[in-house]
Design an enzyme around this catalytic site. Structure first.
Site, PDB file in Angstrom:
ATOM      1  N   LYS A 176       0.857  -1.186   0.000  1.00 35.82           N
ATOM      2  CA  LYS A 176       0.000   0.000   0.000  1.00 35.82           C
ATOM      3  C   LYS A 176       0.895   1.239   0.000  1.00 35.82           C
ATOM      4  CE  LYS A 176      -2.803   3.242   2.362  1.00 35.82           C
ATOM      5  NZ  LYS A 176      -2.039   4.324   1.698  1.00 35.82           N
ATOM      6  N   GLU A 251       8.186   1.020  11.924  1.00 34.52           N
ATOM      7  CA  GLU A 251       9.276   1.998  11.847  1.00 34.52           C
ATOM      8  C   GLU A 251       8.622   3.362  11.927  1.00 34.52           C
ATOM      9  OE1 GLU A 251      11.676   4.655  11.247  1.00 34.52           O
ATOM     10  OE2 GLU A 251      11.431   4.205   9.116  1.00 34.52           O
ATOM     11  N   CYS A 285      12.651  10.609   8.995  1.00 37.21           N
ATOM     12  CA  CYS A 285      12.423  10.206  10.389  1.00 37.21           C
ATOM     13  C   CYS A 285      13.701  10.273  11.215  1.00 37.21           C
ATOM     14  CB  CYS A 285      11.804   8.816  10.456  1.00 37.21           C
ATOM     15  SG  CYS A 285      12.717   7.571   9.529  1.00 37.21           S
ATOM     16  N   GLU A 383       8.378  15.808  16.963  1.00 36.69           N
ATOM     17  CA  GLU A 383       8.838  15.635  15.591  1.00 36.69           C
ATOM     18  C   GLU A 383       8.068  16.588  14.671  1.00 36.69           C
ATOM     19  OE1 GLU A 383       9.977  11.931  12.721  1.00 36.69           O
ATOM     20  OE2 GLU A 383       7.947  11.904  13.554  1.00 36.69           O
TER      21      GLU A 383
END
Length: 479
Positions: A176, A251, A285, A383
């Site tokens: 996906k 992750e 990330c 973040e």
């Protein structure tokens, strides 16, 4: 023309007539339409993957590895076409898109070239047991149909990190892609056809998380879910997988530190600081978005950093001179502006940036650096996923380590010091899945990728990435 689904070896219309626009983030123009997707698409894809599983796992490891090498060759052959498509859809400069393509190719080559060593060399290995008269051997077997859910910031790369080891392990896959960056990902459908990958081994279902991602994570014939993305969505995936105790890898996010000691060369340190936060416009990330710089060298580093940030060439990703492109989505652009307003409300000291770009079109923001940021600031702890760097000074090694580890995340870190013994010592103390010493964030397919704490569960790349798609079986018997 609307992008189609790739199911059972061919392109087919989506079960849903609803579509979403795919934008060029540099111009805000519509490039294409992607299906919203539907549970029916998911079911067709999983059914195809399940049907193909027995024959795919029956191939030898070397045979499966040859397909991976063929995929690498085909990606390389189509290289510049893919690079330009990535730049248009994602917004990253051509130079960065070429790095991404190289990373993807290297991943397929690593698993293809090391197929025997990674799997066959351990298959049926004898296990030493203490009980007299008994023996045992080890079996490593594919977990089954794997659902691979990938993000928009590194199309093709995160797909390679999941798909290559999954296929080598003997799993079949339903991929996906992000509905934001489906265009580079759909190249894999054409690649699969070109290399004659058996029908059903790779299926690609486009759509939203609600209409495709969620049904995929709970499908009864999906044995493994591998997800890369945000922590809130990762938590939803984990809750869904928990209902059936489904095998899962996550992750997730990061708020990584870069630690610059007093013996660092200021110019070299600035180069690595810049690469760690402004690559892909900070949408990474592992971005080293917290700079910890020794108080004795801060006065040399920070002015150089300001000048370098202000000299970055923002612009059209297809222009070879561009060094930083736009943010990939309107949502990410709006989020960055929200943090700029938060910085003003917190009275943070802005060394440079802190604003949207003055370009007429596109999701561009200025490379931004804040100094003397308190550790309780939202910008220090959360973040942001944008080209925003927060800095603090430190006085001792112990203080630097404590500040670096005072974080909910633990994905990556960088240490800059002329004293290599100290650099290694500090690296050993940092709570991070990957630490770079005196260099940029080089991704090596032989090493693992993943993090501590809230940065996720499990590892990708290297033998650890392969293990994520294998089940362990022992066969024990009397001698």
């Amino acid at each position: 023309m609307t992008i189609q689904q790739f199911i059972d070896g061919r392109l087919v219309p989506s079960a849903s007539d609803d579509t979403l626009a795919v934008h060029n983030p540099a111009t805000e123009t519509v490039m294409d339409q992607v299906p919203r997707g539907a549970p029916e698409d998911v079911n067709r894809a999983v059914t195809a993957a399940h049907r193909a599983l027995a024959s795919w796992r029956a191939l030898t490891t070397v045979e499966r590895g040859r397909y991976l090498l063929a995929i690498a060759d085909e990606l390389e052959r189509r290289g510049e076409e893919i690079v330009r498509l990535t730049s248009r859809n994602n917004g990253k400069p051509l130079a960065e898109a070429r790095i991404d393509l190289g990373d993807a190719v290297a991943t397929y080559r690593y698993y293809g070239e090391h197929a025997e060593a990674l799997l066959d060399a351990r298959q049926n290995a004898d296990v030493a047991v203490a009980m007299p008269g008994y023996a045992s051997r080890l079996r490593l077997e594919p977990v089954g149909v794997a659902a691979l859910i990938v993000p928009w910031n590194f199309p093709l790369v995160t797909t390679a990190w999941k798909l290559a080891p999954a296929l080598l392990a003997g799993c079949t896959a339903v991929l996906k892609p992000s509905e934001v960056t489906p265009l580079p990902e759909m190249v894999m459908a054409e690649v699969a056809e070109t290399v004659d990958l058996p029908a059903g081994v790779l299926n690609i279902v486009n759509g939203t998380g609600e209409h495709v991602g969620a049904p995929l994570t709970i499908h009864p014939d999906v044995a493994k879910v591998s997800f890369t993305g945000s922590n809130p969505v990762g938590a939803q995936v984990m809750r869904a997988a928990a209902a059936d105790a489904r095998n899962i890898s996550l992750e997730l996010g990061g708020k990584s530190p870069i630690v610059v000691f007093e013996d660092a060369d200021p110019d070299q340190a600035v180069e690595w600081i810049m690469a760690g936060i402004f690559f892909n416009a900070g949408q990474i990330c592992s971005a080293t978005s917290r700079l910890l710089v020794h108080e004795s060298v801060a006065e040399a580093v920070l002015p150089r950093l300001k000048a370098a940030a202000e000299a970055l060439a923002l612009g059209d990703p297809l222009d070879e001179a561009t060094e930083m492109g736009p943010l990939t989505t309107r949502a990410q652009y709006d989020k960055a502006l929200t943090y700029f307003r938060q910085a003003v409300s917190e009275n943070l000291v802005c060394l440079t940036g802190g604003t949207a770009s003055n370009r007429a079109h596109g999701y561009f923001v200025a490379p931004t650096v804040y100094t003397h940021v308190p550790t309780d600031s939202r910008l220090w702890r959360e973040e942001i996923f944008a080209p925003v760097l927060c800095t603090r000074t430190f006085a001792s090694e112990d203080e630097a380590v404590a500040l670096a580890n005072d974080c909910a995340y633990g994905l990556a870190a960088t240490v800059v010091s002329a004293d290599t013994e100290r650099a290694h010592r500090v690296a050993d103390r940092l709570e991070a899945g990957h630490v770079w010493l005196n260099g940029p964030q080089v991704i090596l397919p032989e090493t693992s990728w993943g993090g501590h704490k809230a940065s996720g569960i499990g590892r990708e790349l290297g033998p650890w990435g392969l293990h994520a798609f294998l089940e362990v079986k022992h066969v024990s018997y009397p001698r």
